[in-house]
Design a protein around this motif. Structure first.
Motif: not given
Length: 156
Positions: A31-36, A48-51, A94-106
């Motif tokens: 059901r997550l739409q706008t977040t990773g 976690i968003n499976r998409k 320090q751990v190398g995580g993303a501040r923002y997730c990428s935009t989904l192409p679809n």
């Protein structure tokens, strides 16, 4: 990848990158739409968003998991776990995580926005609305005159 494999991946990343165990649940949430992903404060679980796995790949999911684990570990330690907190920013770096997730192409395109303009016949006051109003039911707020539809704009 199933929820069981995601759980194992989150536990491995937690041990390798944070040197701390992950003792709660990690699951996919369709059901997550706008977040990773998201960290749930009440249950301490991670969703976690499976998409992101399907459309971008495992590296993006690992980055999202690191981001959510930063929230998780900092919250349990009583430190600043919000995006604005210095503790969060430092640990994420320090751990190398993303501040923002990428935009989904679809990702679906934005909704079409409509703006409708009405005008009072008596005093000329103009009104801008997003929804159509029943002009036989509503009147001008200043002089109680009759409203007429002037024009309608549609923006993509």
């Amino acid at each position: 990848m199933e929820d069981k494999e995601l759980q194992q991946l989150v536990e491995k990343i937690s041990n390798d990158s944070f040197q701390k165990p992950f003792k709660h649940k990690a699951v996919f949430n369709a059901r997550l739409q706008t977040t990773g992903g998201r960290y749930l404060l009440g249950s301490h679980n991670i969703e976690i968003n499976r998409k992101y796995l399907e459309q971008i790949g495992i590296n993006e999911v690992i980055s999202i998991i690191k981001h959510e684990l930063c929230h998780y570990h900092l919250h349990l330690e009583g430190k600043g776990y919000q995006h604005k907190d210095a503790d969060f920013k430092l640990l994420l770096n320090q751990v190398g995580g993303a501040r923002y997730c990428s935009t989904l192409p679809n990702r679906p395109t934005r909704k079409i926005r409509k703006t409708i303009f009405y005008m009072c016949e008596q005093c000329g006051t103009q009104y801008r609305r997003k929804k159509v109003i029943n002009t036989s039911k509503y009147v001008c707020g200043k002089c109680r005159g009759k409203l007429i539809k002037v024009k309608e704009l549609t923006v993509d």
